[in-house]
Design an enzyme around this catalytic site. Structure first.
Site, mmCIF file in Angstrom:
data_model
loop_
_atom_site.group_PDB
_atom_site.id
_atom_site.type_symbol
_atom_site.label_atom_id
_atom_site.label_comp_id
_atom_site.label_asym_id
_atom_site.label_seq_id
_atom_site.Cartn_x
_atom_site.Cartn_y
_atom_site.Cartn_z
ATOM 1 C CD GLU A 267 -16.718 62.022 -22.458
ATOM 2 O OE1 GLU A 267 -17.005 61.757 -22.760
ATOM 3 O OE2 GLU A 267 -16.224 61.922 -21.419
ATOM 4 C CD GLU A 321 -9.560 57.670 -26.755
ATOM 5 O OE1 GLU A 321 -8.477 56.990 -25.723
ATOM 6 O OE2 GLU A 321 -10.110 57.878 -27.348
ATOM 7 C CE LYS A 324 -12.467 54.762 -24.364
ATOM 8 N NZ LYS A 324 -13.466 56.120 -23.949
ATOM 9 C CD GLU A 330 -16.723 53.244 -25.733
ATOM 10 O OE1 GLU A 330 -16.624 53.982 -25.665
ATOM 11 O OE2 GLU A 330 -19.016 53.725 -26.272
#
Ligand code: NAG
Ligand code: NAG
Ligand code: NAG
Length: 383
Positions: A267, A321, A324, A330
């Site tokens: 990542e 997303e 999250k 985030e």
């Protein structure tokens, strides 16, 4: 069908070559993390179309979602799938490990390329001593189950670490793991050397900048022109933080007696939005970080300590997303909004997602562009 889609691709390529700012990045070998902590993502088959049109051929999941694996059957995509930290204990039982592979890998592997299982994510940084103790036994048991089923040549077994397992990351040649983790890392490294699988690390220069924006030069973390830093022990010059982090991990592994393990980035990424106290989390910085990173990958660069080993990277993440938890950043690591439109422009996503969103009727604003494309294609097909 096949010829019209290759014709479409040709049209895109012609349009692309006409665009002066286009970066020829479609053949770049990088992977992407397909996280799904959201309630508004496009269907898996649309995602399969999107990635196909972007020529992205490596995807990492955090689970083994059968719906994803099915939607990508017969695609050209290599999958890394995941086993969650909560499954580690269960997987130390050989019967359960074999069951899991028979349920989650074997039924799909004939149609969908599954190349790796990541057993646990950032376990050694979790402070959960149970998970930490189960990590290696779970990896070993999953490996044995794969062997028993004849899949161990095809499917690698590894785990992914947080960069926080390092006690020292600068200078890179002095890289060292936390002393308290040695009892876990030494046997883990021995095992991975034996089965020859890469050591995965989640590395975010963004965090270093956010924690210390007055000291850490932004250009150094963003791969922009800067003075860089020279490792005083090796005299190797670093023009960006990510390469220094990768080489620090190589040094830490070497300090534990291994020069036979490759380091890969499972990542990395940059948030396009953040809270007021999240320095650097802007759209512009995210675009610069990921854009420059893709160019480095395209050039097949290695790090200063491993110049002949091209960096190998999974970008985090495909989508924003929305579910999250944590600070605003985030929920804003995605290259795409859930409707399929790009959060910012990178070379590779300049044009195709616009087709994608026009087709999905999510972005009517690009419809005229799409109409022009279809007209050109139709014209080409008629001549
Ligand atoms: C797609 O990517 C592969 C490598 O992953 C490359 O060989 C191929 O040329 C790319 N195709 C296009 C149209 O860029
Ligand atoms: C343990 O793994 C098996 C095989 O995948 C599964 O059927 C079972 O539900 C798991 N048990 C727990 C407690 O997760
Ligand atoms: C683990 O514990 C340390 C020290 O208490 C803390 O700083 C760190 O945030 C914890 N890590 C996680 C992932 O919870």
């Amino acid at each position: 069908m096949a010829s019209s889609s290759s014709l479409l691709r040709l049209v895109f390529l012609i349009l692309l070559s006409l665009s002066d700012s286009a970066i020829q990045i479609m053949g770049v070998e990088f992977g992407i993390n397909y996280g799904q902590i959201a309630n508004n993502l496009p269907s898996h088959s649309r995602v399969s179309t999107l990635l196909g049109s972007l020529n992205i051929s490596r995807v990492k999941l955090y689970d083994a979602d059968p719906n994803v694996l099915l939607a990508f059957s017969k695609s050209n995509v290599d999958f890394i799938i995941g086993l969650g930290n909560g499954d580690l204990q269960n997987m130390t039982d050989p019967v359960n490990a074999q069951d899991w592979i028979q349920q989650h890998v074997q039924p799909y592997i004939g149609q969908t390329r599954i190349t790796c299982i990541v057993v646990g994510n950032e376990v050694l940084n979790s402070n959960n001593t149970q998970w930490m103790a189960y990590l290696l036994p779970a990896m070993q048991t999953v490996y044995l189950a794969l062997s028993k089923l004849g899949l161990n040549q095809q499917v690698a077994v590894t785990t992914a670490h947080s960069l926080n397992i390092l006690a020292t990351s600068y200078p890179p040649s002095a890289g060292a793991f936390r002393q308290d983790l040695a009892e876990y890392l030494q046997p883990l490294l021995n095992f991975q050397a034996q089965i020859d699988t890469p050591f995965l690390i989640n590395a975010y220069p963004y965090f270093a900048y956010k924690d210390n924006p007055s000291e850490v030069p932004l250009n150094y973390v963003l791969f922009q022109p800067n003075e860089g830093l020279t490792d005083p022990f090796t005299n190797l010059h670093y023009d960006n933080m990510l390469y220094a982090q990768i080489d620090a991990v190589y040094s830490a592994i070497k300090a534990m007696g291994h020069t036979d393990i490759n380091v890969r980035i499972s990542e990395t990424g940059w948030p396009s939005k953040g809270d007021a106290d999240e320095a650097g989390a802007t759209l512009e910085n995210a675009q610069i970080y990921n854009g420059n990173l893709l160019q480095r990958i395209e050039q097949k660069q290695g790090t200063p300590a491993k110049p002949s080993v091209p960096i190998d990277i999974y970008v985090f993440a495909l989508f924003n997303e929305n579910l999250k938890p944590g600070p605003t950043s985030e929920r804003n690591y995605g290259l795409y909004y859930p409707d399929g439109t790009p959060v910012y422009s990178l070379g590779l996503q300049r044009y195709l997602p616009e087709l994608y969103s026009a087709v999905s009727a999510a972005g009517t604003r690009v419809l005229p562009f799409f109409v022009v494309l279809v007209s050109i294609t139709t014209f080409l097909m008629l001549i």
